[in-house]
Motif scaffolding. Sequence first.
Motif, PDB file in Angstrom:
ATOM      1  N   MET A 185      60.800  43.473  47.807  1.00  8.78           N
ATOM      2  CA  MET A 185      62.186  43.741  47.445  1.00  8.78           C
ATOM      3  C   MET A 185      63.107  42.631  47.950  1.00  8.78           C
ATOM      4  O   MET A 185      64.296  42.823  48.154  1.00  8.78           O
ATOM      5  CB  MET A 185      62.597  45.122  47.978  1.00  8.78           C
ATOM      6  N   MET A 186      62.552  41.470  48.174  1.00  8.35           N
ATOM      7  CA  MET A 186      63.237  40.248  48.579  1.00  8.35           C
ATOM      8  C   MET A 186      63.763  40.308  50.014  1.00  8.35           C
ATOM      9  O   MET A 186      63.412  39.500  50.846  1.00  8.35           O
ATOM     10  CB  MET A 186      64.382  39.903  47.619  1.00  8.35           C
ATOM     11  N   TRP A 187      64.609  41.295  50.307  1.00  3.32           N
ATOM     12  CA  TRP A 187      65.174  41.404  51.658  1.00  3.32           C
ATOM     13  C   TRP A 187      64.213  42.130  52.601  1.00  3.32           C
ATOM     14  O   TRP A 187      64.284  41.975  53.800  1.00  3.32           O
ATOM     15  CB  TRP A 187      66.502  42.161  51.631  1.00  3.32           C
ATOM     16  N   TYR A 188      63.339  42.944  52.018  1.00  4.74           N
ATOM     17  CA  TYR A 188      62.366  43.706  52.802  1.00  4.74           C
ATOM     18  C   TYR A 188      61.198  44.066  51.901  1.00  4.74           C
ATOM     19  O   TYR A 188      61.270  43.926  50.670  1.00  4.74           O
ATOM     20  CB  TYR A 188      62.988  44.976  53.391  1.00  4.74           C
ATOM     21  N   GLY A 189      60.107  44.497  52.497  1.00  2.00           N
ATOM     22  CA  GLY A 189      58.923  44.840  51.724  1.00  2.00           C
ATOM     23  C   GLY A 189      58.368  46.196  52.124  1.00  2.00           C
ATOM     24  O   GLY A 189      58.586  46.659  53.238  1.00  2.00           O
ATOM     25  N   ILE A 190      57.666  46.832  51.180  1.00  2.07           N
ATOM     26  CA  ILE A 190      57.030  48.128  51.420  1.00  2.07           C
ATOM     27  C   ILE A 190      55.552  47.992  51.092  1.00  2.07           C
ATOM     28  O   ILE A 190      55.197  47.440  50.039  1.00  2.07           O
ATOM     29  CB  ILE A 190      57.639  49.231  50.544  1.00  2.07           C
ATOM     30  N   VAL A 191      54.695  48.469  51.985  1.00  3.65           N
ATOM     31  CA  VAL A 191      53.252  48.440  51.753  1.00  3.65           C
ATOM     32  C   VAL A 191      52.685  49.825  52.021  1.00  3.65           C
ATOM     33  O   VAL A 191      52.984  50.440  53.058  1.00  3.65           O
ATOM     34  CB  VAL A 191      52.540  47.415  52.653  1.00  3.65           C
ATOM     35  N   PHE A 192      51.867  50.309  51.089  1.00  2.00           N
ATOM     36  CA  PHE A 192      51.149  51.567  51.276  1.00  2.00           C
ATOM     37  C   PHE A 192      49.668  51.262  51.478  1.00  2.00           C
ATOM     38  O   PHE A 192      49.075  50.493  50.719  1.00  2.00           O
ATOM     39  CB  PHE A 192      51.303  52.473  50.048  1.00  2.00           C
ATOM     40  N   PHE A 193      49.104  51.864  52.500  1.00  5.57           N
ATOM     41  CA  PHE A 193      47.663  51.814  52.730  1.00  5.57           C
ATOM     42  C   PHE A 193      47.119  53.192  52.377  1.00  5.57           C
ATOM     43  O   PHE A 193      47.362  54.171  53.087  1.00  5.57           O
ATOM     44  CB  PHE A 193      47.361  51.488  54.193  1.00  5.57           C
ATOM     45  N   ASP A 194      46.403  53.278  51.274  1.00  2.51           N
ATOM     46  CA  ASP A 194      45.874  54.562  50.823  1.00  2.51           C
ATOM     47  C   ASP A 194      44.790  54.307  49.780  1.00  2.51           C
ATOM     48  O   ASP A 194      45.083  53.837  48.679  1.00  2.51           O
ATOM     49  CB  ASP A 194      46.994  55.428  50.228  1.00  2.51           C
ATOM     50  N   GLU A 195      43.553  54.623  50.118  1.00  9.09           N
ATOM     51  CA  GLU A 195      42.425  54.349  49.231  1.00  9.09           C
ATOM     52  C   GLU A 195      42.483  55.161  47.940  1.00  9.09           C
ATOM     53  O   GLU A 195      41.793  54.844  46.975  1.00  9.09           O
ATOM     54  CB  GLU A 195      41.110  54.635  49.965  1.00  9.09           C
ATOM     55  N   ARG A 196      43.294  56.212  47.898  1.00  7.14           N
ATOM     56  CA  ARG A 196      43.380  57.041  46.699  1.00  7.14           C
ATOM     57  C   ARG A 196      44.235  56.389  45.615  1.00  7.14           C
ATOM     58  O   ARG A 196      44.218  56.833  44.456  1.00  7.14           O
ATOM     59  CB  ARG A 196      43.973  58.414  47.056  1.00  7.14           C
ATOM     60  N   LEU A 197      44.981  55.353  45.983  1.00  7.71           N
ATOM     61  CA  LEU A 197      45.905  54.724  45.045  1.00  7.71           C
ATOM     62  C   LEU A 197      45.273  53.544  44.314  1.00  7.71           C
ATOM     63  O   LEU A 197      44.335  52.913  44.810  1.00  7.71           O
ATOM     64  CB  LEU A 197      47.162  54.246  45.782  1.00  7.71           C
ATOM     65  N   GLN A 198      45.830  53.237  43.157  1.00  9.44           N
ATOM     66  CA  GLN A 198      45.427  52.060  42.385  1.00  9.44           C
ATOM     67  C   GLN A 198      46.106  50.835  42.991  1.00  9.44           C
ATOM     68  O   GLN A 198      47.309  50.820  43.222  1.00  9.44           O
ATOM     69  CB  GLN A 198      45.869  52.246  40.934  1.00  9.44           C
ATOM     70  N   LYS A 199      45.328  49.781  43.246  1.00  7.74           N
ATOM     71  CA  LYS A 199      45.893  48.589  43.878  1.00  7.74           C
ATOM     72  C   LYS A 199      46.902  47.927  42.943  1.00  7.74           C
ATOM     73  O   LYS A 199      46.722  47.912  41.724  1.00  7.74           O
ATOM     74  CB  LYS A 199      44.792  47.589  44.237  1.00  7.74           C
ATOM     75  N   GLY A 200      47.951  47.369  43.541  1.00  8.66           N
ATOM     76  CA  GLY A 200      48.932  46.667  42.734  1.00  8.66           C
ATOM     77  C   GLY A 200      50.021  46.031  43.579  1.00  8.66           C
ATOM     78  O   GLY A 200      50.288  46.471  44.701  1.00  8.66           O
ATOM     79  N   ARG A 201      50.631  44.970  43.034  1.00  8.39           N
ATOM     80  CA  ARG A 201      51.737  44.283  43.687  1.00  8.39           C
ATOM     81  C   ARG A 201      52.923  44.279  42.726  1.00  8.39           C
ATOM     82  O   ARG A 201      52.769  43.977  41.542  1.00  8.39           O
ATOM     83  CB  ARG A 201      51.364  42.842  44.042  1.00  8.39           C
ATOM     84  N   TYR A 202      54.094  44.590  43.269  1.00 10.05           N
ATOM     85  CA  TYR A 202      55.282  44.735  42.423  1.00 10.05           C
ATOM     86  C   TYR A 202      56.462  44.012  43.085  1.00 10.05           C
ATOM     87  O   TYR A 202      56.492  43.840  44.298  1.00 10.05           O
ATOM     88  CB  TYR A 202      55.594  46.215  42.197  1.00 10.05           C
ATOM     89  N   ASN A 203      57.447  43.640  42.263  1.00  4.48           N
ATOM     90  CA  ASN A 203      58.639  42.957  42.745  1.00  4.48           C
ATOM     91  C   ASN A 203      59.870  43.604  42.133  1.00  4.48           C
ATOM     92  O   ASN A 203      59.923  43.787  40.915  1.00  4.48           O
ATOM     93  CB  ASN A 203      58.619  41.482  42.345  1.00  4.48           C
ATOM     94  N   MET A 204      60.831  43.952  42.962  1.00  2.86           N
ATOM     95  CA  MET A 204      62.067  44.530  42.450  1.00  2.86           C
ATOM     96  C   MET A 204      63.140  44.476  43.524  1.00  2.86           C
ATOM     97  O   MET A 204      62.888  44.125  44.679  1.00  2.86           O
ATOM     98  CB  MET A 204      61.843  45.983  42.006  1.00  2.86           C
ATOM     99  N   ILE A 205      64.377  44.798  43.117  1.00  2.00           N
ATOM    100  CA  ILE A 205      65.523  44.831  44.026  1.00  2.00           C
ATOM    101  C   ILE A 205      66.341  46.060  43.705  1.00  2.00           C
ATOM    102  O   ILE A 205      66.514  46.390  42.535  1.00  2.00           O
ATOM    103  CB  ILE A 205      66.409  43.569  43.896  1.00  2.00           C
ATOM    104  N   ILE A 206      66.841  46.753  44.752  1.00  3.00           N
ATOM    105  CA  ILE A 206      67.743  47.886  44.483  1.00  3.00           C
ATOM    106  C   ILE A 206      69.164  47.436  44.756  1.00  3.00           C
ATOM    107  O   ILE A 206      69.404  46.463  45.435  1.00  3.00           O
ATOM    108  CB  ILE A 206      67.395  49.120  45.346  1.00  3.00           C
TER     109      ILE A 206
END
Length: 206
Positions: A185-206
């Motif tokens: 999110m440019m100013w900060y980032g969020i990472v989830f560690f969870d094997e149940r989820l589909q891997k992916g990298r995303y970019n956005m700003i609120i």
Amino acid sequence: MYNYLKQRFKHAIRFRHKRGYGVHSPFVFDLITNVIKEKAEYYDFARIEAMGNVREKERKLYRLIFRLADYFSFREVLCVGVENPWVSRYLAAVSKQMNVLNGGHDCPGAEYTGRVTPAEMKGREIDLLFLGRAFEADWHESWEEVLRERKKGPLCVVIKDIYKGRFNSLVWRQLRQEGTVSIDMMWYGIVFFDERLQKGRYNMII
């Protein structure tokens, strides 16, 4: 400064997930539409923000962390490297069962449940880890070990200033490489560690 501007330019080019468009993961689409882009004014926001002036960029981040904790029912939160009391105030308002721990230096006016050391966090499960702007000063190998244990998940990590500081940038890149789902999110980032989820990298700003 040059590196920071270069990263902003790269982020703008890759910025394509503002409203969930192009997102194939149901988890991430739900996260974007119901948490990140949520505009509801929670009652506690007005009460908390009446305590003093919070800069707009900071307010957006702390409100987002509140919504993350509320939506996913996070109750065990660890903050490291936080220089002001605001994030603890927002988190404490999520639930009476909320346990907000400070793993860094003292922060006057903060509403932490308590202060902890890495040794005290050994084997203890946390839902959310917030790494503030100054977490390099509080970070050492013992915290690395605590994080290594929790990377098995589920765990959500929010890290601030992912392009402004060399250390923050280094940790962000490492977390993004190892995590299941990450959102830049440019100013900060969020990472989830969870094997149940589909891997992916995303970019956005609120």
